[in-house]
Design a protein around this motif. Structure first.
Motif, PDB file in Angstrom:
ATOM      1  N   ALA A 197      62.223 -14.359 -12.080  1.00 34.40           N
ATOM      2  CA  ALA A 197      61.992 -15.676 -11.482  1.00 34.40           C
ATOM      3  C   ALA A 197      62.706 -15.825 -10.150  1.00 34.40           C
ATOM      4  N   HIS A 198      62.290 -16.848  -9.412  1.00 29.85           N
ATOM      5  CA  HIS A 198      62.928 -17.196  -8.146  1.00 29.85           C
ATOM      6  C   HIS A 198      64.288 -17.840  -8.370  1.00 29.85           C
ATOM      7  N   ASP A 199      65.087 -17.846  -7.310  1.00 34.61           N
ATOM      8  CA  ASP A 199      66.309 -18.630  -7.248  1.00 34.61           C
ATOM      9  C   ASP A 199      65.948 -20.108  -7.481  1.00 34.61           C
ATOM     10  N   PRO A 200      66.675 -20.817  -8.360  1.00 31.77           N
ATOM     11  CA  PRO A 200      66.353 -22.227  -8.638  1.00 31.77           C
ATOM     12  C   PRO A 200      66.382 -23.149  -7.422  1.00 31.77           C
ATOM     13  N   ARG A 205      60.268 -21.568  -7.438  1.00 33.43           N
ATOM     14  CA  ARG A 205      60.736 -21.665  -8.818  1.00 33.43           C
ATOM     15  C   ARG A 205      60.260 -22.976  -9.458  1.00 33.43           C
ATOM     16  N   ASP A 224      67.076 -14.478 -12.828  1.00 32.05           N
ATOM     17  CA  ASP A 224      66.706 -15.075 -11.545  1.00 32.05           C
ATOM     18  C   ASP A 224      66.994 -14.093 -10.420  1.00 32.05           C
TER      19      ASP A 224
END
Length: 315
Positions: A197-200, A205, A224
């Motif tokens: 996943a992407h960085d929050p 994300r 992440d």
């Protein structure tokens, strides 16, 4: 008498989380000297800018918040005067500082910067990388001339954000992954496999997680990744699949990866050019913006800036 140096000190202390020592280091001055200058400013104004506890700065007072906003506007105007001098004294020279995210810096801006450099060979380019919120903070603080990035975690009422294009999404997987053979991709199918996943702090994300949540699906997020390149590295290892900006996928370079369009499953993100209002923009900045997004002509950007400035005056 209020001095510009004192205003810079106040802004930097606030920027450094009320740590005078860190602010002094950032401005290459001494902590005692900075403290003295701030106290003299407070004496001149007749009120405290900072809250203190046992001689330590703990935050801004209510009038102190107003001081920080006014001080930032004053310093922006001073910088504008310098920019006018540079624009008309040596219009083909200077530095364009762009705050942007990794995906934009790596995959979207290179063609724009190449074209810009061909037009303005004497202008130096400086890139500041961060997440969407950080790059807008850099513009707000005067550390960057403009920012290019997607949605932010918080609003920036003193900045002008101009939408310039949409970032669509693709699913990427290692060559031979079973998901690549699925005819009709669905969120349920994607959720069966571990995801990188992407960085929050990035809108990619939020958009991806929101799509699953709206369907009541909980995907398995392995971990992440900070940016697209890191994410692709772990996808190449076969640790999971990822959904990322279509522009970040280059199959000529990412030879062990394959991609599929999933724009029908995940909402696109909007990229913005972000500018400070109430500041002078050098002519080559308008050129850069127009190369990036031809619909954002210098006339349109100037008109929109004037409109925003008028709104802020009347509030």
């Amino acid at each position: 008498m209020v001095h510009l140096r004192q205003l810079r000190y106040v802004i930097e202390v606030n920027r450094q989380g009320n740590h005078i020592s860190a602010a002094a280091d950032a401005l290459h001055t001494s902590q005692p000297g900075m403290s003295k200058q701030i106290q003299e400013l407070e004496l001149e104004l007749g009120f405290s800018i900072f809250q203190r506890s046992r001689n330590r700065v703990t935050g801004l007072t209510d009038p102190g918040r107003e001081v920080v906003e006014i001080a930032q506007r004053i310093l922006n105007e001073v910088q504008s005067l310098k920019s006018i001098r540079e624009d008309y004294g040596a219009q083909e020279e200077g530095t364009l500082t762009i705050a942007t995210t990794h995906t934009h810096a790596r995959y979207i801006l290179p063609r724009v910067i190449k074209s810009f450099v061909q037009r303005h060979p004497q202008v130096r380019i400086a890139l500041l990388q961060g997440n969407p919120t950080e790059i807008c903070e850099a513009v707000e603080a005067g550390k960057a001339d403009l920012a290019v990035g997607t949605e932010t975690l918080r609003p920036f009422p003193r900045l002008l954000r101009l939408p310039c294009y949409q970032i669509t999404r693709s699913l990427i997987a290692r060559k031979g992954h079973p998901i690549l053979r699925v005819k009709n991709l669905t969120l349920e199918t994607i959720a069966k496999y571990p995801m990188i996943a992407h960085d929050p702090h990035r809108s990619g994300r939020w958009k991806i997680v929101d799509a699953f949540e709206k369907r009541g699906i909980t995907p398995t997020i392995l971990f992440d990744a900070v940016d697209a390149d890191v994410g692709k590295t772990y996808v190449e290892l076969g640790l999971g699949i990822a959904v990322m900006a279509t522009d970040a996928v280059n199959l000529r370079q990412d030879r062990d990866l394959r991609s599929r369009d999933v724009g029908h499953l995940f909402e696109a993100s909007t990229s913005y050019v972000t500018l400070r209002t109430n500041t002078y923009l050098r002519r080559f900045i308008f050129d850069f913006i127009e190369i990036l997004a031809p619909e954002l002509s210098p006339e349109y950007v100037r008109s929109t800036l004037r409109g925003r400035e008028q709104e802020q005056i009347t509030k």
